[in-house]
Design a protein around this motif. Structure first.
Motif, PDB file in Angstrom:
ATOM      1  N   PHE A 353       0.853  -1.193   0.000  1.00 51.12           N
ATOM      2  CA  PHE A 353       0.000   0.000   0.000  1.00 51.12           C
ATOM      3  C   PHE A 353       0.880   1.230   0.000  1.00 51.12           C
ATOM      4  N   PHE A 354       0.506   2.221  -0.822  1.00 48.35           N
ATOM      5  CA  PHE A 354       1.174   3.520  -0.807  1.00 48.35           C
ATOM      6  C   PHE A 354       0.131   4.562  -1.172  1.00 48.35           C
ATOM      7  N   ALA A 355       0.044   5.619  -0.379  1.00 46.45           N
ATOM      8  CA  ALA A 355      -0.930   6.667  -0.671  1.00 46.45           C
ATOM      9  C   ALA A 355      -0.438   7.990  -0.123  1.00 46.45           C
ATOM     10  N   GLU A 356      -0.900   9.065  -0.759  1.00 46.68           N
ATOM     11  CA  GLU A 356      -0.598  10.412  -0.314  1.00 46.68           C
ATOM     12  C   GLU A 356      -1.876  11.067   0.196  1.00 46.68           C
ATOM     13  N   ALA A 357      -1.808  11.637   1.387  1.00 45.85           N
ATOM     14  CA  ALA A 357      -2.958  12.313   1.985  1.00 45.85           C
ATOM     15  C   ALA A 357      -3.081  13.718   1.412  1.00 45.85           C
ATOM     16  N   ASP A 358      -4.286  14.286   1.517  1.00 43.85           N
ATOM     17  CA  ASP A 358      -4.475  15.644   0.999  1.00 43.85           C
ATOM     18  C   ASP A 358      -4.081  16.712   2.003  1.00 43.85           C
ATOM     19  N   HIS A 359      -3.975  16.360   3.293  1.00 43.12           N
ATOM     20  CA  HIS A 359      -3.480  17.304   4.287  1.00 43.12           C
ATOM     21  C   HIS A 359      -2.952  16.530   5.485  1.00 43.12           C
ATOM     22  N   PRO A 369      -6.725  12.485  11.465  1.00 49.65           N
ATOM     23  CA  PRO A 369      -7.003  11.137  11.978  1.00 49.65           C
ATOM     24  C   PRO A 369      -7.839  10.278  11.031  1.00 49.65           C
ATOM     25  N   SER A 370      -8.769  10.871  10.305  1.00 49.20           N
ATOM     26  CA  SER A 370      -9.627  10.057   9.437  1.00 49.20           C
ATOM     27  C   SER A 370      -8.825   9.401   8.317  1.00 49.20           C
ATOM     28  N   THR A 371      -7.920  10.150   7.697  1.00 48.26           N
ATOM     29  CA  THR A 371      -7.081   9.558   6.644  1.00 48.26           C
ATOM     30  C   THR A 371      -6.097   8.569   7.226  1.00 48.26           C
ATOM     31  N   PHE A 372      -5.548   8.891   8.389  1.00 49.69           N
ATOM     32  CA  PHE A 372      -4.639   7.948   9.061  1.00 49.69           C
ATOM     33  C   PHE A 372      -5.338   6.611   9.259  1.00 49.69           C
ATOM     34  N   VAL A 373      -6.549   6.639   9.787  1.00 47.75           N
ATOM     35  CA  VAL A 373      -7.305   5.405  10.020  1.00 47.75           C
ATOM     36  C   VAL A 373      -7.584   4.687   8.704  1.00 47.75           C
TER      37      VAL A 373
END
Length: 384
Positions: A353-359, A369-373
């Motif tokens: 898995f690899f992803a970039e968060a928007d903030h 926390p929501s993206t982390f989860v």
């Protein structure tokens, strides 16, 4: 010495809170100086606002109750008492997950993800995404003991964490997650192939780009290199001091709550995705909570010494080569040390898995926390 896991209710003596209040009432403030933009460090008005809240309205006892409600526990490993939160999911088949913080974070870095990770059904998720959480305080941090002997760096901590998961009867199959020093510990756990460890997730990867990667960098990768270089040039003085002369700093961190708070605040200012205003993103009480986990147990000096220990390890050589276990990586844009997907593929033997968060930034679980989860769930789904 007993291997038993013991309850560890936190009950700070009222005298300690009275002493803190007295110190906060007798601050000798520095002048503002000629620079007004925070480039020399936190400005007095920011720290004054923090102290005003600390003195009036902030409630440590509420935080104490919160920590105790998450099954505050203690285990003695290799002669050192390790404090940790052990939060079991209502789902009996949940996957054990070890979460490791860094500096100047704490076990409370994960406060907003504990509910969604342990009880996904109550937070719009699926029972299959449930985790039993183990959240230890690094040696010399928070209410963990302060090492009195040399050697408690990243490697020793990783071995201790492996023992902790065995003692909790999670040794058959468990996962690990970390950022900052937590990422370093988690990577070493993977290189060690700690018994039962089936996969890892990182929100920071400590790495050095190769000459070829630098020469062949895309525009986005060039921005990553520029951010890392800016961090080293403008923001990393704390790290170099703590790696070389932590005891010089120790007296100020132990004696002055405002000195400790400003030293910690500086990192939240510099490496969070908050336009250098961390209190706009993270509630001021949560920032104060973090400072309290250094102030109350006098962990400022001992946490700084963790850097010195790690520097000695690095000088001798840390585990290297492809990270062997299945892994997931999340990159948050405010994190100054980032890598691209293609750079990650060259460092992990099995990148699931690899992803970039928007903030979000260095304190990912606090900032987003929501993206982390979401990313933690997606990573470990890919390993079932």
């Amino acid at each position: 010495m007993s291997d038993a896991i013991q309850p560890f209710p936190i009950r700070v003596p009222q005298t300690a809170l009275i002493d803190l209040a007295d110190r906060l009432a007798r601050i000798r403030w520095p002048d503002s100086g000629p620079v007004r933009d925070g480039s020399q460090g936190p400005q007095p008005d920011r720290i004054r606002a923090l102290v005003e809240r600390w003195q009036g309205g902030y409630d440590w006892r509420a935080t104490e109750t919160l920590l105790n409600g998450w099954n505050s526990s203690r285990a003695v490993i290799d002669g050192l008492g390790i404090h940790f939160l052990h939060v079991r999911s209502p789902q009996s088949q949940a996957t054990p997950l070890l979460l490791t913080h860094g500096w100047p974070g704490s076990i409370l870095e994960f406060r907003d993800v504990i509910g969604p990770l342990t009880d996904p059904v109550a937070h719009g998720g699926h029972a299959s995404d449930a985790f039993h959480l183990v959240i230890p305080a690094l040696p010399g941090f928070g209410f963990s003991d302060k090492p009195s002997e040399l050697g408690w760096g990243v490697g020793h901590t990783a071995r201790a964490w492996g023992q902790l998961m065995q003692r909790l009867d999670y040794g058959d199959r468990w996962m690990a997650q970390g950022g900052d020093w937590g990422a370093a510990v988690t990577i070493v756990l993977a290189h060690m192939r700690a018994p039962g460890l089936a996969g890892i997730h990182l929100n920071m990867v400590m790495f050095q780009p190769t000459p070829h990667e630098r020469e062949d960098a895309t525009q986005e990768e060039r921005r990553m290199l520029d951010d890392a270089e800016r961090y080293d040039r403008e923001y990393s003085a704390y790290m170099k001091l703590q790696c070389t002369r932590p005891q010089s700093l120790a007296f100020a961190l132990a004696d002055s709550p405002v000195g400790l708070a400003s030293w910690i605040y500086a990192l939240f200012q510099d490496v969070s995705d908050s336009d250098r205003h961390p209190e706009r993103l993270i509630p001021l009480d949560h920032l104060i909570d973090d400072v309290m986990l250094y102030w109350l147990p006098n962990a400022g000096p001992s946490s700084a010494r963790f850097y010195w220990e790690a520097a000695q390890e690095m000088a001798k050589g840390m585990p290297h080569g492809l990270i062997p276990l299945p892994a997931g990586v999340s990159m948050f844009p405010g994190e100054p040390i980032r890598l691209s997907r293609r750079w990650a593929k060259g460092r992990f033997a099995d990148l699931r898995f690899f992803a970039e968060a928007d903030h979000g930034g260095h304190f990912a679980a606090l900032e987003n926390p929501s993206t982390f989860v979401e990313h933690v769930r997606a990573t470990f789904r890919a390993m079932t």
